[in-house]
Design a protein around this motif. Structure first.
Motif, mmCIF file in Angstrom:
data_model
loop_
_atom_site.group_PDB
_atom_site.id
_atom_site.type_symbol
_atom_site.label_atom_id
_atom_site.label_comp_id
_atom_site.label_asym_id
_atom_site.label_seq_id
_atom_site.Cartn_x
_atom_site.Cartn_y
_atom_site.Cartn_z
ATOM 1 N N THR A 1 0.896 -1.015 -0.132
ATOM 2 C CA THR A 1 0.078 0.004 0.042
ATOM 3 C C THR A 1 0.949 1.285 -0.043
ATOM 4 O O THR A 1 0.630 2.235 -0.698
ATOM 5 C CB THR A 1 -0.965 0.025 1.431
ATOM 6 O OG1 THR A 1 -1.603 -1.083 1.278
ATOM 7 C CG2 THR A 1 -1.806 1.172 1.236
ATOM 8 N N ASN A 2 1.995 1.256 0.795
ATOM 9 C CA ASN A 2 2.777 2.232 0.790
ATOM 10 C C ASN A 2 3.549 2.606 -0.653
ATOM 11 O O ASN A 2 3.671 3.762 -0.664
ATOM 12 C CB ASN A 2 3.976 2.317 2.102
ATOM 13 C CG ASN A 2 3.134 2.443 3.446
ATOM 14 O OD1 ASN A 2 2.287 2.920 3.421
ATOM 15 N ND2 ASN A 2 3.720 1.775 4.506
ATOM 16 N N ALA A 3 3.925 1.385 -1.000
ATOM 17 C CA ALA A 3 4.576 1.760 -2.449
ATOM 18 C C ALA A 3 3.739 2.122 -3.409
ATOM 19 O O ALA A 3 4.157 2.906 -4.222
ATOM 20 C CB ALA A 3 4.939 0.018 -2.758
ATOM 21 N N ILE A 4 2.444 1.857 -3.550
ATOM 22 C CA ILE A 4 1.495 2.165 -4.368
ATOM 23 C C ILE A 4 1.239 3.721 -4.316
ATOM 24 O O ILE A 4 1.286 4.477 -5.278
ATOM 25 C CB ILE A 4 0.043 1.663 -4.158
ATOM 26 C CG1 ILE A 4 0.257 0.020 -4.762
ATOM 27 C CG2 ILE A 4 -1.054 2.323 -5.302
ATOM 28 C CD1 ILE A 4 -0.977 -0.755 -4.304
ATOM 29 N N LEU A 5 1.107 4.148 -3.025
ATOM 30 C CA LEU A 5 0.943 5.674 -2.627
ATOM 31 C C LEU A 5 2.377 6.449 -3.149
ATOM 32 O O LEU A 5 2.160 7.373 -3.443
ATOM 33 C CB LEU A 5 0.756 5.678 -1.154
ATOM 34 C CG LEU A 5 -0.762 5.443 -0.722
ATOM 35 C CD1 LEU A 5 -0.688 5.509 0.599
ATOM 36 C CD2 LEU A 5 -1.621 6.417 -1.375
ATOM 37 N N GLN A 6 3.198 5.778 -2.817
ATOM 38 C CA GLN A 6 4.566 6.521 -3.111
ATOM 39 C C GLN A 6 4.589 6.573 -4.845
ATOM 40 O O GLN A 6 5.173 7.471 -5.304
ATOM 41 C CB GLN A 6 5.720 5.649 -2.733
ATOM 42 C CG GLN A 6 7.278 6.361 -2.873
ATOM 43 C CD GLN A 6 7.210 7.514 -1.979
ATOM 44 O OE1 GLN A 6 6.741 7.617 -1.031
ATOM 45 N NE2 GLN A 6 8.323 8.631 -2.482
ATOM 46 N N VAL A 7 4.419 5.395 -5.459
ATOM 47 C CA VAL A 7 4.414 5.432 -7.034
ATOM 48 C C VAL A 7 3.425 6.517 -7.371
ATOM 49 O O VAL A 7 3.622 7.436 -8.341
ATOM 50 C CB VAL A 7 4.198 4.081 -7.426
ATOM 51 C CG1 VAL A 7 3.954 4.316 -9.036
ATOM 52 C CG2 VAL A 7 5.236 3.407 -7.329
ATOM 53 N N ALA A 8 2.413 6.750 -6.754
ATOM 54 C CA ALA A 8 1.197 7.583 -7.422
ATOM 55 C C ALA A 8 1.523 9.062 -7.119
ATOM 56 O O ALA A 8 1.075 9.772 -7.973
ATOM 57 C CB ALA A 8 -0.003 7.276 -6.828
ATOM 58 N N LYS A 9 2.031 9.343 -5.916
ATOM 59 C CA LYS A 9 2.473 10.648 -5.688
ATOM 60 C C LYS A 9 3.864 11.070 -6.325
ATOM 61 O O LYS A 9 3.957 12.291 -6.678
ATOM 62 C CB LYS A 9 2.328 10.933 -4.340
ATOM 63 C CG LYS A 9 0.902 10.549 -3.847
ATOM 64 C CD LYS A 9 0.709 11.174 -2.054
ATOM 65 C CE LYS A 9 -0.527 11.087 -1.623
ATOM 66 N NZ LYS A 9 -0.935 10.160 -0.844
ATOM 67 N N ALA A 10 4.689 10.303 -5.895
ATOM 68 C CA ALA A 10 6.248 10.937 -6.470
ATOM 69 C C ALA A 10 6.778 10.219 -7.604
ATOM 70 O O ALA A 10 7.811 10.869 -8.036
ATOM 71 C CB ALA A 10 7.180 10.333 -5.059
#
Length: 147
Positions: free
Chosen positions: A69-78
């Protein structure tokens, strides 16, 4: 006579102080602060390192649902996907799409997580909706086969 020297010395000291202050103020106004803006190449390199780190998390078999989940959020934002060139997907986008495939095929990814990834990545990268769907479906198909 001495009075004239004393007055002259006081006037000279005051003149020196005023001239010194003027020079200091003039130099402060000339001070230029140069901000270094990271070049396009440096930004691309940093983004590539970030996406590769997220791919490594998705590739690990022991990554938890929270890690994914954290990796998905990181990819989506950064890590926005690279722009398409004349409607064609560039080669560097393969790394980003591989991330989608790895998350969709991960043993700790459930339907909610895959739907969350789908929504977040499509919001961040609307021109890649079709490719995200293709790689997501391929990952879902590989769920049982992935070692």
């Amino acid at each position: 006579m001495q009075e004239n020297y004393l007055i002259l010395a006081i006037v000279a000291v005051i003149a020196i102080v005023i001239i010194s202050l003027f020079i200091v103020v003039a130099n402060l106004q000339k001070t230029v602060v140069i901000e270094t803006i990271p070049s396009q190449v440096e930004q691309e390199k940093a983004r590539k390192i970030a996406i590769e780190a997220m791919v490594e998390i998705a590739a690990k078999r022991n990554s938890t649902r929270n890690d994914l989940t954290n990796a998905i959020l990181q990819v989506a934002k950064a890590c926005p996907f690279p722009e398409k060139q004349k409607g064609m997907t560039p080669k560097i986008a393969k790394v980003y799409l591989n991330f989608v495939l790895l998350v969709a095929s991960h043993r700790n990814a459930d339907a909610k997580l895959i739907a969350f990834m789908d929504e977040e990545l499509k919001k961040a990268n609307p021109e890649y909706k079709h490719e995200i769907d293709i790689y997501e479906n391929e990952g879902i198909n590989q769920r049982g086969k992935r070692i």
